[in-house]
Design an enzyme around this catalytic site. Structure first.
Site, PDB file in Angstrom:
ATOM      1  N   HIS A 134      -9.182  17.107  10.319  1.00 25.07           N
ATOM      2  CA  HIS A 134      -8.388  16.494  11.395  1.00 25.07           C
ATOM      3  C   HIS A 134      -9.151  15.255  11.862  1.00 25.07           C
ATOM      4  CE1 HIS A 134      -6.709  16.161  15.491  1.00 25.07           C
ATOM      5  NE2 HIS A 134      -5.702  16.893  15.072  1.00 25.07           N
ATOM      6  N   ASP A 211     -15.193  23.388  13.065  1.00 23.79           N
ATOM      7  CA  ASP A 211     -13.980  23.059  13.817  1.00 23.79           C
ATOM      8  C   ASP A 211     -13.067  24.275  13.707  1.00 23.79           C
ATOM      9  OD1 ASP A 211     -11.477  22.363  14.629  1.00 23.79           O
ATOM     10  OD2 ASP A 211     -11.411  20.443  13.580  1.00 23.79           O
ATOM     11  N   GLN A 214      -8.128  25.943  14.518  1.00 18.43           N
ATOM     12  CA  GLN A 214      -7.037  26.719  13.912  1.00 18.43           C
ATOM     13  C   GLN A 214      -7.462  28.120  13.483  1.00 18.43           C
ATOM     14  OE1 GLN A 214      -4.108  25.736  14.208  1.00 18.43           O
ATOM     15  NE2 GLN A 214      -4.320  23.536  14.531  1.00 18.43           N
ATOM     16  N   LYS A 237      -4.102  26.221  21.891  1.00 16.88           N
ATOM     17  CA  LYS A 237      -3.615  26.704  20.601  1.00 16.88           C
ATOM     18  C   LYS A 237      -3.691  28.228  20.519  1.00 16.88           C
ATOM     19  CE  LYS A 237      -5.086  22.512  18.171  1.00 16.88           C
ATOM     20  NZ  LYS A 237      -3.843  21.781  17.970  1.00 16.88           N
ATOM     21  N   CYS A 376      -2.399  14.107  12.135  1.00 15.72           N
ATOM     22  CA  CYS A 376      -3.786  13.694  12.405  1.00 15.72           C
ATOM     23  C   CYS A 376      -4.702  14.033  11.228  1.00 15.72           C
ATOM     24  CB  CYS A 376      -4.329  14.319  13.685  1.00 15.72           C
ATOM     25  SG  CYS A 376      -3.485  13.747  15.135  1.00 15.72           S
TER      26      CYS A 376
HETATM   27  N1  7TS Z   1      -9.103  20.279  14.617  1.00 16.16           N
HETATM   28  C1  7TS Z   1      -8.044  20.843  14.018  1.00 16.16           C
HETATM   29  C2  7TS Z   1      -8.227  21.574  12.727  1.00 16.16           C
HETATM   30  C3  7TS Z   1      -6.788  20.757  14.630  1.00 16.16           C
HETATM   31  O1  7TS Z   1      -5.733  21.321  14.041  1.00 16.16           O
HETATM   32  C4  7TS Z   1      -6.658  20.070  15.857  1.00 16.16           C
HETATM   33  C5  7TS Z   1      -5.329  19.867  16.522  1.00 16.16           C
HETATM   34  C6  7TS Z   1      -7.804  19.530  16.431  1.00 16.16           C
HETATM   35  C7  7TS Z   1      -9.008  19.646  15.782  1.00 16.16           C
HETATM   36  C8  7TS Z   1      -7.777  18.850  17.753  1.00 16.16           C
HETATM   37  O2  7TS Z   1      -7.447  19.747  18.753  1.00 16.16           O
HETATM   38  P1  7TS Z   1      -7.237  19.223  20.246  1.00 16.16           P
HETATM   39  O3  7TS Z   1      -6.896  20.450  21.007  1.00 16.16           O
HETATM   40  O4  7TS Z   1      -8.495  18.596  20.646  1.00 16.16           O
HETATM   41  O5  7TS Z   1      -6.115  18.236  20.173  1.00 16.16           O
HETATM   42  N2  7TS Z   1      -4.237  19.871  15.667  1.00 16.16           N
HETATM   43  C9  7TS Z   1      -2.988  19.420  15.957  1.00 16.16           C
HETATM   44  C10 7TS Z   1      -1.968  19.433  15.023  1.00 16.16           C
HETATM   45  O6  7TS Z   1      -2.082  19.851  13.871  1.00 16.16           O
HETATM   46  N3  7TS Z   1      -0.854  18.922  15.583  1.00 16.16           N
HETATM   47  O7  7TS Z   1      -1.141  18.593  16.858  1.00 16.16           O
HETATM   48  C11 7TS Z   1      -2.471  18.903  17.100  1.00 16.16           C
END
Ligand code: 7TS
Length: 418
Positions: A134, A211, A214, A237, A376
Site C-alpha cells: 500500500h 503492515d 489487513q 478496519k 493505493c
Molecule cells: N496498509 C494496508 C495493507 C492497507 O490496506 C491500508 C488501507 C493501509 C495500510 C492504510 O490504512 P489507513 O487506515 O492508514 O488508511 N487500505 C485501504 C484500501 O484498500 N482502501 O482504502 C483503504
C-alpha cells in the site's frame, strides 16, 4: 436480504445475529434496495456495541485525560487506558506500553520512518519492501530516500500473487537494515508468511515492520509468536472508529527512539530551552488524543473476541472460496491474486472491455458496494499491466447470497456493455 436463519455450518457463526449487530444493514441504499457491503478492506462497518460505547463516553464520561484529578478526568483516563490493555491482549503484546495510539496504520508506519528511521538509517543503508505494498508503506520510505539517500529494494510478486521468497533471500545477502511488508495485501488478498519473513530478516540483522492493516482485523495475530519488531494497524478496519490506530513495538526499540511529535503529554519536564521526554507509551502520544475513539476501539476488540477470530477467519475463507469459484465462471472476468488457500477475503478483478469504475457504478445501482481504482497500490497494478481494478472484499457479516448478487450484477454489466 433473506431473513431466514443463516448459520455458517463450518464455523457455526449465526450470520443473521451478526448482521443484526450492525445497524447499517437495516438501511436501504435506495428505496427497496438493501445494502450489499463488499468494501470492508477500505473500512469495516461498526457494530452497535462500538457506537454505544462512544455514545456513552460522550454522554457520561467526557473529559480530557491524564490532566485532572476530578472524577470525569479520572474516569476518561481509566477508559482510555483500559482499551490499551485490551488491544495489547488482542495481539498478545506482553505489555500495554507497547501499544502506541496513532491516527491509523499510515501514521504508525510514518512514526517508524521518522523516529526510528532518522535515528538509525544513513546514506546507502538498504530497506527492503515488497511490490505489493500500500502507498502507506512506500511513500514514507521514498521521503527518507530523498532526505537520507537510503536504498530501496523490493521483494518481487510472482504472477500468481505470491512473494518470491528466493529473491528475498538474495536481497538479504546485502545486509538490509530494515524489512517492511504487508501481512496481507489489500488488492491480491495474499497472506504473506510473516513469521518466516521476520525470521529470515532477523538472521540477516534487519529490523522488521509488519503492515498489519489487513491482517489484525481478519485473523489471530500474535506479535510474540511472529517476533515482530514493529506492527501497525487501524481501528476502522476492525469494527472500530476512524481516527485511531496502533503502532506496536518491542520495548527496547521504542525506548531507543526519539519522540516523533512534540507537545503536551509526551514530556516529563519542559524548560524554556529544553524538555525531557515522557516514558512509554506517552512519549509518542503528543497532544489530546482520540479519547472516545480509544473507547470505541476497546469495544471493537471485545466484539471481535466475543465472535471469535478463528471463526471469523474460517467464515471469510468460506466466502472467499465461493466468490473465487463464482467469479471465475464469468467469461471476461480476470481475478488477481493466489488461490483461496493463500488468500484472505479480498478479490480484485477486471472485466474485459469495461472500466472498473463503470463496473462499480453499475453494481451500486443494485446496492452492491465495491471499490474501483488502484486501491493505493499503484506499483502493484502497474506490475500486472492494468491501471485499475474492481475489488470486492468480505468480513464477518457477508454471506454467499451477497456473492450471488455481486455475480448477477457483473452479468448485468456485461449485458449493458454488449
Ligand atoms: N496498509 C494496508 C495493507 C492497507 O490496506 C491500508 C488501507 C493501509 C495500510 C492504510 O490504512 P489507513 O487506515 O492508514 O488508511 N487500505 C485501504 C484500501 O484498500 N482502501 O482504502 C483503504
Amino acid at each position: 436480504m433473506c431473513t431466514c436463519l443463516l448459520i455458517d455450518i463450518l464455523t457455526m457463526l449465526n450470520i443473521n445475529e451478526i448482521r443484526n449487530d450492525f445497524p447499517i444493514f437495516q438501511r436501504e441504499v435506495k428505496p427497496g434496495v438493501p445494502l450489499v457491503y463488499l468494501d470492508s478492506t477500505a473500512t469495516s462497518q461498526k457494530p452497535l456495541a462500538v457506537i454505544e460505547a462512544m455514545n456513552d463516553f460522550y454522554r457520561r464520561s467526557n473529559a480530557n485525560i491524564h490532566r485532572g484529578v476530578h472524577t470525569l478526568a479520572e474516569e476518561a483516563t481509566e477508559l482510555y487506558e483500559q482499551s490499551r490493555v485490551r488491544i495489547a491482549r488482542f495481539i498478545n503484546a506482553s505489555a500495554a506500553h507497547q501499544i502506541i495510539y496513532t491516527r491509523n496504520t499510515t501514521e504508525s508506519i510514518n512514526l517508524v520512518a521518522y523516529s526510528w528511521g532518522r535515528a538509525h538509517l544513513k546514506a546507502g543503508d538498504l530497506v527492503i519492501l515488497t511490490e505489493m505494498e500500500h502507498h502507506s508503506n512506500l511513500v514514507p520510505w521514498h521521503i527518507l530516500q530523498a532526505e537520507r539517500g537510503i536504498e530501496l529494494e523490493f521483494i518481487p510478486v510472482t504472477d500468481d500473487g505470491l512473494l518470491d521468497l528466493e529473491a528475498y533471500k538474495t536481497l538479504l545477502a546485502r545486509s538490509p537494515k530494515l524489512v517492511s511488508f504487508a501481512h496481507m495485501s489489500n488488492v491480491l488478498g495474499t497472506i504473506n508468511p510473516a513469521a518466516e519473513i521476520i525470521r529470515l530478516a532477523h538472521a540477516a540483522g534487519a529490523v522488521t515492520v509488519v503492515d498489519a492493516a489487513q491482517s489484525v482485523p481478519h485473523f489471530k495475530v500474535d506479535v510474540q509468536a511472529l517476533e515482530a519488531d514493529f506492527l501497525a494497524f487501524s481501528a476502522h478496519k476492525m469494527c472500530g472508529p476512524t481516527g485511531i490506530g496502533v503502532l506496536y513495538g518491542k520495548t527496547a526499540l521504542l525506548e531507543s527512539m526519539p519522540p516523533f511529535l512534540g507537545g503536551g503529554d509526551m514530556i516529563k519536564e519542559v524548560k524554556l530551552r529544553s524538555f525531557r521526554p515522557n516514558s512509554l507509551p506517552y512519549k509518542f502520544e503528543a497532544g489530546t488524543p482520540a479519547i472516545a475513539e480509544a473507547v470505541g476501539f476497546g469495544a471493537a476488540v471485545d466484539y471481535l473476541t466475543s465472535v471469535g477470530m478463528d471463526a471469523i477467519a474460517a467464515h471469510e475463507h468460506e466466502i472467499t472460496e465461493y466468490a473465487l469459484e463464482r467469479l471465475e465462471e464469468v467469461p471476461g472476468v480476470r481475478v488477481f491474486g493466489p488461490s483461496a488457500q493463500h488468500k484472505g477475503g479480498v478479490t480484485a478483478f477486471t472485466l474485459d472491455g469495461v472500466h472498473p469504475h463503470d463496473v462499480a457504478q453499475i453494481l451500486d445501482r443494485d446496492g452492491v458496494a465495491v471499490r474501483a481504482g488502484h486501491h493505493c497500490a499503484q506499483p502493484l497494478h502497474e506490475k500486472f499491466g492494468i491501471p485499475a481494478s474492481s475489488r470486492a472484499s468480505f468480513y464477518l457479516y457477508n454471506t454467499k447470497a451477497e456473492i450471488d448478487l455481486l455475480v448477477n450484477g457483473i452479468y448485468k454489466v456485461k449485458e449493458m456493455f454488449g
